[in-house]
Design an enzyme around this catalytic site. Structure first.
Site, short mmCIF file in Angstrom:
data_model
loop_
_atom_site.label_atom_id
_atom_site.label_comp_id
_atom_site.label_asym_id
_atom_site.label_seq_id
_atom_site.Cartn_x
_atom_site.Cartn_y
_atom_site.Cartn_z
CG ASP A 479 -2.09 -23.71 32.44
OD1 ASP A 479 -2.37 -22.94 33.36
OD2 ASP A 479 -2.67 -23.68 31.33
NE ARG A 483 -5.41 -21.18 36.26
CZ ARG A 483 -4.65 -21.77 37.18
NH1 ARG A 483 -5.21 -22.25 38.28
NH2 ARG A 483 -3.35 -21.92 36.99
CG ASP A 484 -9.00 -16.35 33.50
OD1 ASP A 484 -9.19 -15.16 33.78
OD2 ASP A 484 -8.44 -17.17 34.27
CD GLU A 485 -2.70 -19.71 33.86
OE1 GLU A 485 -1.49 -19.58 33.97
OE2 GLU A 485 -3.47 -19.71 34.85
CG ASP A 492 2.94 -26.32 33.75
OD1 ASP A 492 1.93 -26.38 34.47
OD2 ASP A 492 3.68 -25.31 33.71
CD1 TRP A 548 7.10 -22.23 32.94
CD2 TRP A 548 8.53 -22.52 34.60
NE1 TRP A 548 6.37 -22.59 34.04
CE2 TRP A 548 7.22 -22.77 35.07
CE3 TRP A 548 9.60 -22.66 35.48
CZ2 TRP A 548 6.96 -23.14 36.40
CZ3 TRP A 548 9.35 -23.06 36.79
CH2 TRP A 548 8.04 -23.30 37.23
CD GLU A 760 -2.52 -24.19 39.64
OE1 GLU A 760 -1.82 -23.37 39.04
OE2 GLU A 760 -3.76 -24.06 39.81
CG HIS A 781 -2.14 -27.36 36.80
ND1 HIS A 781 -3.22 -26.54 36.59
CD2 HIS A 781 -1.04 -26.61 36.58
CE1 HIS A 781 -2.79 -25.35 36.26
NE2 HIS A 781 -1.47 -25.35 36.25
C1 BGC Z 1 0.24 -21.98 35.45
C2 BGC Z 1 1.31 -22.98 35.55
C3 BGC Z 1 2.61 -22.32 35.31
C4 BGC Z 1 2.78 -21.29 36.33
C5 BGC Z 1 4.05 -20.58 36.24
C6 BGC Z 1 0.49 -20.90 36.41
O1 BGC Z 1 -0.42 -19.94 36.30
O2 BGC Z 1 -0.96 -22.57 35.60
O3 BGC Z 1 1.04 -24.01 34.77
O4 BGC Z 1 3.62 -23.22 35.29
O5 BGC Z 1 1.75 -20.34 36.27
O6 BGC Z 1 4.02 -19.66 37.15
#
Ligand code: BGC
Length: 907
Positions: A479, A483-485, A492, A548, A760, A781
């Site tokens: 995504d 960050r911490d993701e 996406d 999703w 994003e 994003h």
């Molecule tokens: C992510 C997105 C994702 C979304 C869904 C976010 O935190 O960055 O890419 O689609 O959460 O809620």
């Protein structure tokens, strides 16, 4: 020489075969497909060239193949126009074997003699059976801090080469990441190996040809391991060790001597271990490196490793080992600073002019023990300091301590950052343009598409979309990279897949990732939010979400359309069905899915301003719309796979959901759901409305767009369809107006605020210059970049005809609008290069088109009269390659075979 022979000799010379590929790869080594599919490209200077037959030969000896000796497998002359994904039908492949192959074709001429043979290509198998592996799992001895950030272990093994080497292969994988060295040389240029997959079920191994790295006598193989996705910080709950606590290596070096003898050097108790200069290295956190702890020559001989300890033998739960077949992650670009300045914080800020994923190469000279700290961020705050609040728990900081000898150059090993700016502290000398170099890393995907228009802002948008893709296609489609993701968010990926497949060759990339979608899919059929799924959860927690989880259906179908890859559909079909059957069960008996809270049209316009309300589309409408759409795609997939009963069953289910959707969400005058742009976009794009209501619904959509002075309100799910629906229902002007809108919310607004990737949120930086909520505000994003697909298909004008997947049949139909005076698009399809380039020359519309051999295209010239169209300066009916031309209402439609064409339309 009789005239006919001369003529055919002239004809023959124009047909050549090349671009040989196995699966999606050119001359791959270490693949584990028993019956790979072979593809080739035909080049012909004659128009309308179609293949009528082919002959393939395969042998394990290149010489005997080219000498025409009896091949291991010879297809003979096969009457077929297939030139992509043609099954190898010879004896099943065996491990560690190189298969050479060549092909020739018939067609495009009347002589009956085939084309010249193609150049010889090859594929080489990896270790096809589990029993082929004799290497064990080794790692550093266990420590109390195995679950904590700790130094990267070094493992080494000395061995002797006693004879002349004919060939040597190194098969490697690891738990955690590995960097491999042979006699002091880095093996390969791949990064973050073995890659990220659903580690509990599937783990990739890589194969390297290391023949040139071996030498006679003393040799050394060495590896450095890093935490990576396996045990580093991962996910947004600040967790570590989500896959395991102990790093491990499995390496098998196979040496084939000229004498025919073979020898193996495997990972076993003979290896030794220690720790080196990498003190900690974490994907989110960054790397701490102390150069004074470097062990010079550790992966070479001679070297004294008596201080090193013994390795531990591990016996991890064995995931299936699969050969990696997707393009590896590599360094793909270098970026020089465009500006260097001092920040109020006292740090030196290096602006690399582009937001991207990677790291900084540091080049310094200074006293031993000096520590340089590098922090990474996407934007600067109002004061000019590095802004890092949006990184949340990701430290994105590298620390390098100098060893103090000569000039030192440092790049990290097991981390990556999402950034445009580097803030440096502790530099031993004034900075200059060589101190910091940006190193962009990405899955090394071949660029397949280009799109250039006469509008510089739209070109900037296209660049931002491509950089967004390059930044987030890092072994998995993430995504965001900062960050911490940085997780494989499914929603996406599904909204962006079609655009991605224009820009780059994503066939292998998504084929790999879809295996993980199926691997991490819940037995119930539910699909997790992120793939690979380190978050755990069950069929509902972190899973089972409309838009999703539909990734399981939408991306296989998109790959089929783009590459004609029927085997991928076949492979994913059980996963596709499982998802739609699961979603069907979640819906009520009335076929309406009322899921309650779900992401819905994530990040659609939210606004507290009553004069400019936000747009929230109900999750029941969205869930039911995607349930219908995915059911429809599964039905079409079943048809492609010849499963007619299932196709009919899913078709019937689609129809039933469609009717339910209309009962629940559509008024008799075409109002859909909450009257939002997304409601109309999904209902029309997914063919959910009766024909009688499409235009009134589209008018309501256009009215909303106009009422908002041509601003959009859509989020992640509505955005990809908005412009397509407007142009398909006669509102192309509104589509162009939305696309070229420069004020918030719009695609170009971020560019007016300096964006170099996709944001994003529509308002990552608000019109008042304040930043959006740092809890979720990435400036990289790609989801909203899904508009790229519309730009290629409508401004560039190139598209696939679903009747001819893989661009076997294309549509060329560029649209004019928004004052554009020219545009050109090209796409490397599996058959060859497809191009469309148009310009307005005073009143004349000129269009140049290239259609690959063995394919055809339908060219649409909008608002044109047949008798006012010329190709190559003459009327259409006299032109070679023009199969038919007709007036269709106000437009002219020309059916062409392969070749280059130049159309001109006068008013
Ligand atoms: C992510 C997105 C994702 C979304 C869904 C976010 O935190 O960055 O890419 O689609 O959460 O809620």
């Amino acid at each position: 020489m009789p005239l006919t022979v001369l003529a055919s000799a002239h004809l023959l010379a124009q047909l050549t075969v090349g671009g040989l590929r196995v699966e999606y790869l050119t001359n791959p080594i270490g693949i584990d497909v028993l019956q790979p599919r072979l593809s080739w490209r035909i080049a012909s200077t004659r128009r309308n060239t179609m293949q009528s037959a082919y002959q393939m030969q395969v042998d394990t000896s290149e010489t005997s193949l080219t000498r025409g000796a009896k091949a291991l497998w010879d297809s003979g002359e096969i009457l077929s126009d297939a030139s992509v994904f043609v099954d190898y039908a010879g004896p099943p492949a065996v491990s560690r074997t190189r298969y050479y192959w060549r092909v020739r074709i018939w067609g495009g001429d009347t002589s009956g003699r085939g084309s010249p043979w193609s150049p010889v290509a090859f594929w080489e198998t990896g270790l096809l059976q589990a029993a082929d592996w004799t290497a064990g799992w080794i790692g550093p001895p266990p420590t109390a801090s195995d679950s904590l950030p700790s130094p990267s272990p070094l493992l080494r093994r000395a061995f002797r080469v006693s004879d002349r080497v004919r060939a040597a292969r190194l098969y490697v994988t690891s738990l955690g990441l590995y960097e491999l060295y042979l006699n002091g040389q880095r093996v390969g240029d791949q990064l973050f190996t073995p890659g990220w997959t659903s580690y509990r079920r599937r783990l990739q191994y890589q194969t390297y040809d290391v023949t040139p790295l071996l030498r006679s006598g003393a040799n050394v193989v060495g590896a450095m391991l890093g935490d990576g996705w396996y045990r580093g910080n991962l996910g947004f709950f600040g967790q570590r060790n989500l896959y395991g606590r102990r790093l491990a290596l499995r390496a098998q070096l196979e040496i084939r001597y000229a004498s025919g003898r073979t020898e193996r050097v495997i990972s076993d108790a003979e290896w030794k271990a220690t720790v080196g200069p990498v003190l900690t290295s974490d994907i989110y956190g960054g790397e701490t490196y102390d150069a004074r702890r470097e062990l010079s020559g550790w992966a070479d001989a001679p070297y004294d490793d008596r201080e090193w300890g013994a390795v531990a033998l591990l016996d991890p739960p064995p995931p299936a080992l699969v050969a990696s077949m997707s393009p590896p992650v590599r360094r793909v670009r270098e970026l020089r600073p465009v500006d260097i300045r001092r920040a109020p914080s006292g740090e030196t800020i290096f602006d690399l002019g582009q937001n991207f994923t990677g790291w900084a190469r540091l080049s310094v000279r200074g006293p031993a023990g000096t520590t340089v700290t590098l922090r990474f961020g996407e934007v600067l705050d109002r004061d000019g300091n590095l802004y890092t609040a949006n990184l949340r728990g990701a430290g994105q900081t590298d620390r390098y301590t100098l060893r103090g000898k000569a000039r030192e150059v440092y790049e990290p090993h097991f981390t990556f950052h999402g950034f445009r700016y580097v803030a440096a502290r502790g530099l031993p000398a004034p900075a200059d343009s060589t101190t910091i170099t940006g190193i962009a890393v990405s899955s090394d995907l071949a660029q397949t598409g280009s799109l250039v228009t006469s509008d510089s802002l739209l070109n900037h948008l296209q660049r931002n979309i491509v950089w967004g893709q390059r930044s987030n296609f890092l072994d998995v489609p993430t995504d965001c990279p900062q960050r911490d993701e940085r997780l494989g968010w499914t929603g996406d990926a599904q909204v962006f897949a079609r655009t991605a497949a224009f820009n780059m060759d994503v066939a292998g990339f998504f084929a790999k990732w879809l295996s993980d979608v199926a691997a991490d899919q819940d037995p119930s059929g539910s699909v997790p939010w992120v793939i690979p799924n380190p978050l755990g959860g069950d069929s509902v927690r972190f899973a089972g979400t409309a838009g999703w989880s539909d990734v399981a259906v939408i991306i296989p179908w998109t790959m089929y359309l783009t590459y004609g890859d029927r085997r991928l559909l076949e492979r994913q079909y059980p996963s596709m069905r499982a998802w739609v059957d699961y979603a069907r069960r979640r819906a009520g008996s009335d076929l309406i899915w009322r899921p309650g809270w779900q992401f819905g049209d994530w990040l659609a316009l939210h606004s507290d301003d009553p004069s400019y309300p936000g747009a929230t589309t109900g999750t029941d409408l969205i869930a039911t719309a995607f349930l219908a759409h995915s059911t429809d795609l599964v039905s079409r997939t079943a048809t492609v796979l010849g499963r007619d009963d299932e196709a009919a069953a899913y078709r019937a289910r689609f129809q039933a959901i469609r009717e339910a959707f209309n009962r629940e969400f559509v008024s008799s005058t075409g109002r859909v759901g909450e009257n939002t742009q997304t409601a109309y976009a999904l209902a029309i794009a997914f063919d959910l409305l009766p024909d009688s209501l499409v235009s009134s619904a589209a008018r309501r959509l256009a009215l909303d767009v106009e009422a908002r002075e041509h601003h959009l309100t859509t989020g992640f799910l509505g955005t990809p369809y908005l412009l397509h629906v407007l142009d398909a229902t006669g509102h192309i002007g509104d589509a162009f107006a939305l696309l070229t809108q420069r004020t918030y919310p719009s695609w170009l607004y971020p560019i007016t605020r300096g964006a170099t990737t996709m944001w994003e949120r529509w308002d990552g930086i608000r019109p008042d210059s304040s930043f959006e909520d740092p809890g979720m505000n990435s400036f990289n994003h790609y989801a909203f970049g899904a508009v790229g697909d519309w730009m290629y298909r409508n401004i560039g004008g190139i598209d696939v005809d679903s009747a001819g997947p893989g661009y076997r049949r294309s549509r060329i139909a560029p649209r004019q609008g928004a004052g554009l005076t020219s545009a050109s698009a090209s796409l490397e399809t599996v058959y060859g290069t497809l191009t469309s380039a148009w310009r307005l020359n005073q009143q004349r519309f000129e269009l140049d088109v290239t259609v690959p051999a063995n394919t055809s295209a339908e060219v649409t010239l909008w608002d044109a009269r047949l008798d006012h169209v010329r190709e190559g300066g003459v009327p259409l009916n006299a032109r070679e390659g023009v199969r038919s031309a007709r007036q269709r209402g106000k437009d002219v439609v020309v059916d062409v075979g392969s070749g280059r064409y130049s159309f001109a339309v006068t008013p």
